[in-house]
Design a protein around this motif. Structure first.
Motif, PDB file in Angstrom:
ATOM      1  N   HIS A  73       0.830  -1.204   0.000  1.00  0.00           N
ATOM      2  CA  HIS A  73       0.000   0.000   0.000  1.00  0.00           C
ATOM      3  C   HIS A  73       0.866   1.256   0.000  1.00  0.00           C
ATOM      4  CE1 HIS A  73      -3.567   2.416   0.620  1.00  0.00           C
ATOM      5  NE2 HIS A  73      -2.986   3.010   1.655  1.00  0.00           N
ATOM      6  N   LEU A 123      -0.274  -3.469  -7.748  1.00  0.00           N
ATOM      7  CA  LEU A 123       0.052  -2.051  -7.741  1.00  0.00           C
ATOM      8  C   LEU A 123      -0.818  -1.264  -8.716  1.00  0.00           C
ATOM      9  CD1 LEU A 123       3.978  -2.045  -7.606  1.00  0.00           C
ATOM     10  CD2 LEU A 123       2.414  -1.287  -5.815  1.00  0.00           C
ATOM     11  N   LEU A 158       4.146   5.728  -5.482  1.00  0.00           N
ATOM     12  CA  LEU A 158       4.145   5.797  -6.946  1.00  0.00           C
ATOM     13  C   LEU A 158       3.212   6.899  -7.438  1.00  0.00           C
ATOM     14  CD1 LEU A 158       4.093   1.994  -7.890  1.00  0.00           C
ATOM     15  CD2 LEU A 158       6.016   3.577  -8.078  1.00  0.00           C
ATOM     16  N   GLN A 159       2.079   7.058  -6.779  1.00  0.00           N
ATOM     17  CA  GLN A 159       1.147   8.114  -7.158  1.00  0.00           C
ATOM     18  C   GLN A 159       1.745   9.499  -6.919  1.00  0.00           C
ATOM     19  OE1 GLN A 159      -2.223   6.701  -4.764  1.00  0.00           O
ATOM     20  NE2 GLN A 159      -3.369   6.409  -6.664  1.00  0.00           N
ATOM     21  N   LYS A 160       2.661   9.621  -5.958  1.00  0.00           N
ATOM     22  CA  LYS A 160       3.312  10.898  -5.663  1.00  0.00           C
ATOM     23  C   LYS A 160       4.554  11.128  -6.528  1.00  0.00           C
ATOM     24  CE  LYS A 160       3.672   9.966  -1.271  1.00  0.00           C
ATOM     25  NZ  LYS A 160       3.953  10.065   0.204  1.00  0.00           N
ATOM     26  N   ALA A 180       2.360   1.784  -3.457  1.00  0.00           N
ATOM     27  CA  ALA A 180       1.350   2.323  -4.367  1.00  0.00           C
ATOM     28  C   ALA A 180       1.136   3.817  -4.131  1.00  0.00           C
ATOM     29  CB  ALA A 180       0.036   1.561  -4.195  1.00  0.00           C
ATOM     30  N   GLU A 181       1.043   4.231  -2.874  1.00  0.00           N
ATOM     31  CA  GLU A 181       0.861   5.657  -2.562  1.00  0.00           C
ATOM     32  C   GLU A 181       2.061   6.468  -3.027  1.00  0.00           C
ATOM     33  OE1 GLU A 181       0.095   5.996   1.603  1.00  0.00           O
ATOM     34  OE2 GLU A 181      -2.076   5.783   1.351  1.00  0.00           O
ATOM     35  N   ARG A 194       1.316   4.768 -13.814  1.00  0.00           N
ATOM     36  CA  ARG A 194       2.238   5.117 -12.732  1.00  0.00           C
ATOM     37  C   ARG A 194       3.213   3.976 -12.459  1.00  0.00           C
ATOM     38  NH1 ARG A 194       2.559  10.502 -11.285  1.00  0.00           N
ATOM     39  NH2 ARG A 194       0.476  11.418 -11.094  1.00  0.00           N
ATOM     40  N   ARG A 201      -4.135  -0.184  -7.574  1.00  0.00           N
ATOM     41  CA  ARG A 201      -4.156   0.882  -6.562  1.00  0.00           C
ATOM     42  C   ARG A 201      -3.574   2.209  -7.059  1.00  0.00           C
ATOM     43  NH1 ARG A 201      -4.171  -3.905  -4.578  1.00  0.00           N
ATOM     44  NH2 ARG A 201      -5.068  -4.390  -2.520  1.00  0.00           N
ATOM     45  N   ALA A 202      -2.559   2.127  -7.918  1.00  0.00           N
ATOM     46  CA  ALA A 202      -1.893   3.359  -8.355  1.00  0.00           C
ATOM     47  C   ALA A 202      -2.109   3.666  -9.834  1.00  0.00           C
ATOM     48  CB  ALA A 202      -0.394   3.259  -8.077  1.00  0.00           C
TER      49      ALA A 202
END
Length: 292
Positions: A163, A197, A169-171, A166-167, A205, A200-201
Motif C-alpha cells: 500500500h 500495484l 508511486l502516485q506521488k 502504491a501511494e 504510474r 491501486r496506483a
C-alpha cells in the motif's frame, strides 16, 4: 439630578472624562443638564455607570432600595481568590510531579527499547514509516514477500509494504527492484506485484515509476536504500527522524541491510559513510541486470 451629580463631583470644572467615558460631546452633555434633550437609554446607562448610581437615582433622584454594605462581598471575593490561588498551587505541584513521573517512565521505556532492539537496527514498522517519505527507493530484497503474498490457486494478496509503495508511486516516487533467483519464479511474482500495484496506483504510474530487473551475479547481502524527503519527515514525524538522523546522510539517503531470513523482524542500518559506496555497488549490479 445629572447636574447635581456633576456639580458635586470632581468633574464640575473638567467634564472631558465624562465625555470620553460616556461617548457624548460637550454640547450634548450641556443639553442633557439643561433638559433641552433627553439622552438615549444607552447613554443613561453609561452615565449611571460612570457616577456609580442606579438608573432610578439618575432619573428620579431616588435610590431603588437600601444602600448595601460592600464589605461582606469584598471579604467573599478575597476568600474566593485565596481559595483559587491555593488550588492553582496544588495543581501546579501535581502537574510537576506527573511530569517527573512521565519522564521517568519514558526514560525507562526508551532504555528497554534500546536493550530490546539495539542501536543501529531498524524494525519493519519503522522501515515502513520511513518509506512513506521516500522520493526514490532502490531495493534488493531477499524476496518480494513484504509486497506480495502468493496464495493457493495462483492468486496473490498485498503484503505489508504494498500500500505504501502504491501511494508513493502516485506521488512520483521512483522504485527500482533488483531481484535474484529463479527467472520463472521472479517473472510470476513481478507480474502479480504489478497487477496489485496497478489496481491501486494505475498501470501508467507503475510502468513509469517502478522498474524490475534480475541479476545473475552472486549476492552476499540484500539491501534497501531510501532517498528521503527530510523536510517532510521532520515536519510530520520529528521523533522518527530524531531516532534515525544519525544514519541519514547529507543527501537524505538512508540504507539498511536486509536480514537473511524471515525469522527476525529487525534489519541492520548502514553508517552514513557506507551508504554511498553501497548504492554505487547496487548501481553496478543494476546496470548489468536483465529487465523483467
Amino acid at each position: 439630578m445629572l447636574t447635581l451629580l456633576i456639580d458635586r463631583s470632581v468633574y464640575s470644572r473638567n467634564r472631558r472624562p465624562i465625555h470620553d467615558a460616556v461617548g457624548v460631546s460637550a454640547a450634548a452633555l450641556s443639553q442633557y443638564t439643561r433638559d433641552q434633550t433627553r439622552p438615549s437609554l444607552q447613554k443613561l446607562v453609561a452615565l449611571a455607570d460612570f457616577f456609580g448610581v442606579s438608573l432610578d437615582y439618575l432619573v428620579h433622584g431616588e435610590p431603588t432600595g437600601p444602600m448595601l454594605d460592600p464589605s461582606p462581598l469584598a471579604r467573599y471575593v478575597d476568600h474566593a481568590l485565596s481559595d483559587i490561588q491555593a488550588k492553582a498551587s496544588r495543581q501546579s505541584a501535581l502537574v510537576a510531579r506527573l511530569g517527573r513521573l512521565l519522564a521517568e517512565h519514558i526514560e525507562t521505556a526508551a532504555q528497554q527499547l534500546g536493550t530490546a532492539v539495539g542501536e543501529g537496527l531498524i524494525l519493519d514498522d519503522e522501515a515502513l514509516r520511513l518509506e512513506r517519505y521516500c522520493v526514490a527507493a532502490d531495493i534488493m530484497p531477499l524476496n518480494l514477500g513484504f509486497n506480495v503474498i502468493s496464495m493457493d490457486g495462483g492468486t496473490a494478496a498485498p503484503g505489508q509494504f504494498l500500500h505504501t509503495v502504491a501511494e508513493n508511486l502516485q506521488k512520483g516516487c521512483k522504485y527500482r527492484f533488483l531481484l535474484t533467483g529463479n527467472l520463472a519464479e521472479q517473472d510470476d511474482v513481478v507480474r502479480r506485484f504489478r497487477s496489485l500495484l496497478s489496481a491501486r496506483a494505475g498501470s501508467d504510474r507503475v510502468y513509469q515509476n517502478c522498474t524490475f530487473r534480475r541479476t545473475e551475479q552472486p549476492v552476499m547481502a540484500y539491501a534497501v536504500f531510501y532517498r528521503l524527503d527530510v523536510e517532510s519527515l521532520v515536519h510530520h514525524e520529528p521523533l522518527l527522524y530524531e531516532q534515525f538522523s544519525g544514519y541519514v546522510d547529507d543527501d537524505g539517503q538512508l540504507g539498511y541491510v536486509v536480514r537473511p531470513n524471515n525469522e527476525s523482524n529487525v534489519d541492520i542500518l548502514m553508517g552514513k559513510d557506507r551508504v554511498t559506496p553501497a548504492r554505487q555497488a547496487f548501481g553496478a549490479l543494476w546496470a548489468g541486470a536483465a529487465q523483467l
